[in-house]
Every structure is written in C-alpha cells, then in structure tokens.
Design a protein around this motif. Structure first.
Motif, PDB file in Angstrom:
ATOM      1  N   ASN A 160       0.809  -1.214   0.000  1.00 23.20           N
ATOM      2  CA  ASN A 160       0.000   0.000   0.000  1.00 23.20           C
ATOM      3  C   ASN A 160       0.846   1.269   0.000  1.00 23.20           C
ATOM      4  N   ASP A 161       2.060   1.191   0.580  1.00 19.81           N
ATOM      5  CA  ASP A 161       2.917   2.378   0.628  1.00 19.81           C
ATOM      6  C   ASP A 161       3.801   2.512  -0.603  1.00 19.81           C
ATOM      7  N   GLY A 162       3.612   1.651  -1.594  1.00 12.69           N
ATOM      8  CA  GLY A 162       4.370   1.725  -2.833  1.00 12.69           C
ATOM      9  C   GLY A 162       5.576   0.816  -2.894  1.00 12.69           C
ATOM     10  N   THR A 163       5.906   0.151  -1.806  1.00 13.16           N
ATOM     11  CA  THR A 163       7.051  -0.757  -1.781  1.00 13.16           C
ATOM     12  C   THR A 163       6.800  -1.961  -2.677  1.00 13.16           C
ATOM     13  N   GLU A 164       7.742  -2.267  -3.565  1.00 20.58           N
ATOM     14  CA  GLU A 164       7.618  -3.419  -4.457  1.00 20.58           C
ATOM     15  C   GLU A 164       8.500  -4.547  -3.951  1.00 20.58           C
ATOM     16  N   LEU A 165       7.881  -5.739  -3.823  1.00 21.06           N
ATOM     17  CA  LEU A 165       8.605  -6.902  -3.321  1.00 21.06           C
ATOM     18  C   LEU A 165       8.442  -8.067  -4.283  1.00 21.06           C
ATOM     19  N   PRO A 166       9.523  -8.752  -4.652  1.00 20.66           N
ATOM     20  CA  PRO A 166       9.392  -9.957  -5.483  1.00 20.66           C
ATOM     21  C   PRO A 166       8.691 -11.054  -4.688  1.00 20.66           C
ATOM     22  N   ALA A 167       7.875 -11.829  -5.371  1.00 20.53           N
ATOM     23  CA  ALA A 167       7.099 -12.870  -4.698  1.00 20.53           C
ATOM     24  C   ALA A 167       7.405 -14.227  -5.293  1.00 20.53           C
ATOM     25  N   THR A 168       7.343 -15.233  -4.449  1.00 28.14           N
ATOM     26  CA  THR A 168       7.454 -16.617  -4.903  1.00 28.14           C
ATOM     27  C   THR A 168       6.101 -17.297  -4.732  1.00 28.14           C
ATOM     28  N   LEU A 169       5.840 -18.252  -5.601  1.00 30.07           N
ATOM     29  CA  LEU A 169       4.572 -18.979  -5.559  1.00 30.07           C
ATOM     30  C   LEU A 169       4.693 -20.146  -4.585  1.00 30.07           C
ATOM     31  N   VAL A 170       3.888 -20.118  -3.519  1.00 30.33           N
ATOM     32  CA  VAL A 170       3.878 -21.204  -2.545  1.00 30.33           C
ATOM     33  C   VAL A 170       3.056 -22.378  -3.062  1.00 30.33           C
ATOM     34  N   GLY A 171       1.898 -22.078  -3.645  1.00 23.01           N
ATOM     35  CA  GLY A 171       1.021 -23.104  -4.191  1.00 23.01           C
ATOM     36  C   GLY A 171      -0.213 -22.478  -4.787  1.00 23.01           C
ATOM     37  N   ARG A 172      -0.901 -23.244  -5.624  1.00 19.24           N
ATOM     38  CA  ARG A 172      -2.117 -22.740  -6.250  1.00 19.24           C
ATOM     39  C   ARG A 172      -3.097 -23.878  -6.455  1.00 19.24           C
ATOM     40  N   ASP A 173      -4.371 -23.520  -6.550  1.00 16.25           N
ATOM     41  CA  ASP A 173      -5.427 -24.506  -6.729  1.00 16.25           C
ATOM     42  C   ASP A 173      -6.385 -23.997  -7.796  1.00 16.25           C
ATOM     43  N   ALA A 174      -6.310 -24.602  -8.987  1.00 14.79           N
ATOM     44  CA  ALA A 174      -7.129 -24.150 -10.104  1.00 14.79           C
ATOM     45  C   ALA A 174      -8.614 -24.405  -9.872  1.00 14.79           C
ATOM     46  N   LYS A 175      -8.946 -25.447  -9.098  1.00 22.60           N
ATOM     47  CA  LYS A 175     -10.357 -25.801  -8.922  1.00 22.60           C
ATOM     48  C   LYS A 175     -11.127 -24.752  -8.137  1.00 22.60           C
ATOM     49  N   THR A 176     -10.451 -24.058  -7.239  1.00 21.51           N
ATOM     50  CA  THR A 176     -11.099 -22.973  -6.502  1.00 21.51           C
ATOM     51  C   THR A 176     -10.585 -21.607  -6.916  1.00 21.51           C
ATOM     52  N   ASP A 177      -9.631 -21.566  -7.865  1.00 18.85           N
ATOM     53  CA  ASP A 177      -9.063 -20.320  -8.361  1.00 18.85           C
ATOM     54  C   ASP A 177      -8.391 -19.515  -7.246  1.00 18.85           C
ATOM     55  N   LEU A 178      -7.594 -20.199  -6.436  1.00 22.05           N
ATOM     56  CA  LEU A 178      -6.875 -19.526  -5.361  1.00 22.05           C
ATOM     57  C   LEU A 178      -5.380 -19.807  -5.481  1.00 22.05           C
ATOM     58  N   ALA A 179      -4.585 -18.849  -5.035  1.00 24.78           N
ATOM     59  CA  ALA A 179      -3.128 -19.005  -5.043  1.00 24.78           C
ATOM     60  C   ALA A 179      -2.560 -18.346  -3.795  1.00 24.78           C
ATOM     61  N   LEU A 180      -1.419 -18.865  -3.329  1.00 25.11           N
ATOM     62  CA  LEU A 180      -0.737 -18.315  -2.154  1.00 25.11           C
ATOM     63  C   LEU A 180       0.683 -17.935  -2.546  1.00 25.11           C
ATOM     64  N   LEU A 181       1.058 -16.693  -2.262  1.00 27.56           N
ATOM     65  CA  LEU A 181       2.383 -16.169  -2.562  1.00 27.56           C
ATOM     66  C   LEU A 181       3.122 -15.893  -1.262  1.00 27.56           C
ATOM     67  N   LYS A 182       4.436 -15.670  -1.384  1.00 21.79           N
ATOM     68  CA  LYS A 182       5.270 -15.335  -0.216  1.00 21.79           C
ATOM     69  C   LYS A 182       6.236 -14.233  -0.604  1.00 21.79           C
ATOM     70  N   VAL A 183       6.297 -13.198   0.232  1.00 20.78           N
ATOM     71  CA  VAL A 183       7.259 -12.115   0.036  1.00 20.78           C
ATOM     72  C   VAL A 183       8.115 -11.994   1.285  1.00 20.78           C
ATOM     73  N   LYS A 184       9.314 -11.446   1.112  1.00 16.37           N
ATOM     74  CA  LYS A 184      10.208 -11.200   2.231  1.00 16.37           C
ATOM     75  C   LYS A 184      10.294  -9.702   2.463  1.00 16.37           C
TER      76      LYS A 184
END
Length: 512
Positions: A160-184
C-alpha cells in the motif's frame, strides 16, 4: 459562469485515443497506489481485531484506514498471447447468451503493454497482468486468485505504501481459483484475518478493496446480494454475490464485513461491457481458508474422495422418489471398491446429510466430501426407498484423476405421457455392439421418440432399471411403470445409460 474544461484542440487525435484507452481498458501501467500511513498498533496484531463493528450509517473511512495497509497489488509478466486469448471467459457452452457476458476479470494478458500500445490486441512482446491480493500473515503470505498469476513469471507484490517486493509462488489450486504467494520484508507486515462467511446474510454491508484497471487502492461498498451462487466456474462453486463495484484488476482482492474481517475473495463479474454492473462474485472465506491452509502446509490441496457420481434432485425426481421437496444428492453411480461402495451406498440413494451437516444439493455433497480429511470417518445420511438410513465410511485421499463426488446436471426431465411415443426394444447383441455397450449390459433400448426433446429419454438411451429394479424387456418396463401408476405415483424413476454414462430421469405418469 463556470466554463467546462476544454480539451487541447491541437493534440493529435490518436494520442488522445490511446490516453483514453490507457485509462478505460486498463493497460499494464501500474498506477501509484494510495499511500496510507500505518498506525503503530496495526503491525502488532491482526487488523481485523482492532476497533468495533461499524454501523452502516457511519462513515466507512475508519474501516478502510485499518485494513488498506494489508491490501496489495499483484503483477506478473506473461508471454505473448494471440488476440483471441486476451480475454479468458467462464466455461459456458458455445452459443450460450452468457458466453458473451459472463467474464472473469484481471486475466493474464488482459491488458496491452503500455510501452507498445496496440488497439488490435496484446503486444508482440508479451503482457503484464494486474490483480489484487491481501496479506494474511505478518511473515509475508499473500492470497490472490490463481488466474491472476497462472502462467506468469516475475511476480511482484506492491504494498500500500508503494514498496515493491518480489514474490514466490507457494502453491495454487485451479479448482477454486486460489493461489498463495510469499514475500520477504524487513519488518512484520500488516495482515488480515478471515471471518466466518457462513454467518454472512443477504443484505449485509460489505466493502471491497483492490486495484481496478491498475488505478491502485480503491474502496467500494455494497451489500451481499445472494449466497451459494453457481456460475459454472468450477466443481466447488459457492460464490457470494454482491453489488459492490468490482472491475478488472479487483481479482484476488478482499471483501470485508463491517468488522474488517475478510469474508470473500473477489473473483468474477457478470457484465455486458467488461465493467461493473453491480453483479460481482467472491469466493467465501470458509472455503478459501481451508484451501489456503493446505497450500501453506503442502503447496497443494488435499481433498477427500467418496467415489460416487451424483446428480441434482429435480422436482420431478423428487416426486418419483417420494420426497416432499427437491433436496439432497441422488446417487447415479458408485465406483467399485471406493469408500462409497464399502459404506454400502447404492444407486438411487438420496444423500441428505454428510458428517453431521445437511446436504441440500449435489454441490453441497461435493464440497463437504472435499473438505473432509483423508482417513477420517464420516456419517452419511440417506433416504433409500423413502426410508432414512445412516451409513459410515472412511474417506480416502482424492487422486488427480478421481472425482470427489461428481455432480452431473442430468438430462432434461420434461413431462412425458407415460410410455406413449416411445419405440422400445430389448437389448440384442447387435444393438449392444451398435451402441458400444459392454458385454453383460442389460436393459431396454429406446429406438425412437415421437416428440424429440419433449421426453426425458432419447434415441440410443438404454433404460436399465425402474428405481432400483432392473428391466430387460419392454414388457418388464411397462409392468413396472404400470405398478407405479396403480400406487398413485405422479412420476417414476428410470436409470438410463446414455453413451456409457448412467443417470436417473423422472418419467411422468398419466392418471385417468
């Protein structure tokens, strides 16, 4: 006298057209998100626990200020796509009127690249999708829609403050159209809590925050318009419908109740134009939090498997089954050696409850089984020939190729005057070969119908049973139907094999 603003008459028309397109169509321009200062106590505890529930007559500003720091913008780069692939749509049948109107928003490749604007489609060099998401853990776990990041690389989360962080994909589920990412991050991030979507009522106020058209943090409000919507997006559809303004780019963003808890993830819209017309859909939080927990723990979703094919109970089927109303899930097929088979489930059983929870529809059973942990026992409440029974089963883990409890829509159950208008024949070896049926299959073949589309069966169907009683000849079929008529029943249940798939249909009976 106030004078309306004038456009620059000397500006090239093409430049103006591209400028308008950049705003209205949502290019890959990442507009600056609104900067909101984060109060010190916002980091110490989940945002949703702070403050009291707001009256809908009060300003929504305090709520928006509390939760906005945990709402993020998500971008992902994608390879070049053809013009036809620029808009991904919900899977309605070709030619359906909904095929043109029901669309997902925030899709990969949805918007042209700003550096090379192109009126005719995505640029040759690829595209960037923009969506929304929200932080659920101070350590940097971010929830979004799968379709926002599907097929993408170089995923970036903008705070929200404009900070950009690279994200990695933890996992995703196409059947429910959800995904979980991780940033440091170098600090504990503000985060949100899931609320209880089952406690949400039609008419409750809700707030949506996201990144529509790449404009940045945007707050809209509305009410819950409906619950339990099935929009044919996947096998576990149970969407919350809202009239809060949701547009392309809101995908993956949170829907809040007045306590600041996330009770939905904005996912799809119904629109003739691609913009909001007041019909948006969100994945309920009670579905999402189980999926997200699995993604966080395993990187994938583990679902339970029962091993049945089911179909909805229509009013006609309810009459033939002796039910007071259309409810439950009708068992149309039981997989051999499956948990369902071991529990004693049979064709024609109507499942009315699972693991202590009611099953009002076929989709209810699919979701309840999917949410059950593999290896655990569950009670199945059924109606068998009108009498209640309770079975016990041990749920197994669903493999990728298995179906939890596949719900079929079933063929049309239109009114039909008993067996009149049907041309029937016993199944001969020649007909069995012609229909591609397995050796040992028995039943009555429908050779023709007098009024196409007006009957629940059609040429080529094999009627295998009346209720749970098998039939092998037209005479046996007529006898069973006549018996049902003498009992005063308004409809009779037929087990039909159509191109190898079995399902029940209700045949209306004629009474003098």
């Amino acid at each position: 006298m106030t004078t309306a603003p004038q456009t620059d008459r000397g500006a090239p028309k093409r430049r103006l057209r591209h400028a308008v397109a950049a705003v209205l169509l949502g290019t890959t321009m990442l507009a600056g998100t609104a900067v909101v200062s984060i109060p010190p106590h916002a980091v110490a505890a989940p945002i949703a626990t702070q403050g009291q529930s707001l009256s809908p007559l009060q300003s929504l500003a305090p709520l928006a200020e509390r939760v906005s720091p945990a709402v993020v913008t998500i971008s992902a780069s994608h390879p070049a796509k053809s013009e036809g692939a620029a808009m991904r749509r919900l899977p309605f049948p070709p030619g359906s009127p909904f095929d043109d109107f029901f669309r997902q928003f925030g899709q990969p490749g949805d918007q042209p690249n700003q550096d090379q604007p192109d009126e005719d489609g995505p640029p040759a060099g690829g595209a960037t999708s923009l969506g929304s998401g929200f932080i659920i853990d101070g350590a940097g776990y971010v929830v979004t829609n799968n379709h926002v990041i599907d097929g993408g690389k170089d995923i970036t989360v903008t705070l929200n403050d404009g900070t950009e962080l690279p994200a990695t994909l933890v996992g995703r589920d196409a059947k429910t159209d959800l995904a979980l990412l991780k940033v440091k991050a170098d600090k504990d991030l503000p985060h949100l809590e899931f609320g209880d979507s089952d406690g949400t009522r039609v008419g409750d106020w809700v707030v949506a925050i996201g990144n529509p058209f790449g404009l940045g943090g945007t707050v809209t409000a509305g009410v819950v318009s409906a619950r339990g919507r099935n929009i044919n997006a996947g096998p576990y559809d149970d969407f919350i419908q809202t009239d809060a303004a949701i547009n392309r780019g809101n995908s993956g963003g949170p829907m809040f109740n007045m306590n600041g808890e996330v009770i939905g993830i904005n996912t799809a819209i119904y629109s003739p134009s691609g913009g909001s017309v007041g019909i948006g859909f969100a994945i309920p939080s009670n579905l999402a939090k189980h999926v997200v927990a699995d993604l966080k723990a395993h990187g994938s979703v583990e679902r339970g498997w029962l091993g049945v094919r089911i179909q909805p109970v229509t009013p006609d089927l309810a009459e033939s089954l002796g039910l007071d109303k259309a409810r439950g899930a009708l068992v149309a097929e039981v997989t051999p050696d499956s948990p369902a088979a071991k529990a004693g489930l049979r064709l024609g059983d109507v499942v009315t409850g699972f693991d202590g929870k009611p099953v009002d529809s076929a989709r209810d059973l699919s979701r309840r089984v999917a949410d059950t942990t593999a290896g655990s026992e569950a009670k199945i409440d059924v109606l068998r020939k009108g009498k209640p029974a309770t079975l016990t089963t041990r749920i197994e883990k669903q493999a990728d190729e298995q179906r939890v409890a596949a719900a079929d829509s079933g063929p049309d159950q239109a009114a039909h005057p008993a067996l009149q208008g049907l041309k029937l024949a016993a199944l001969t070896p020649e007909l069995r070969a012609q229909l591609g049926l397995e050796r040992g299959t028995k039943g009555v073949v429908v050779l023709g119908v007098s009024k196409a589309g007006a009957q629940p069966v059609k040429p080529g169907d094999l009627i295998e049973a009346v209720g749970d009683e098998p039939v092998a000849t037209p005479a046996e079929l007529a006898h069973k139907v006549a018996e049902a008529g003498k009992e005063g029943r308004k409809a009779v249940l037929l087990l039909v094999n159509r191109q190898g798939a079995e399902s029940f249909v209700a045949l209306k009976l004629v009474h003098a």
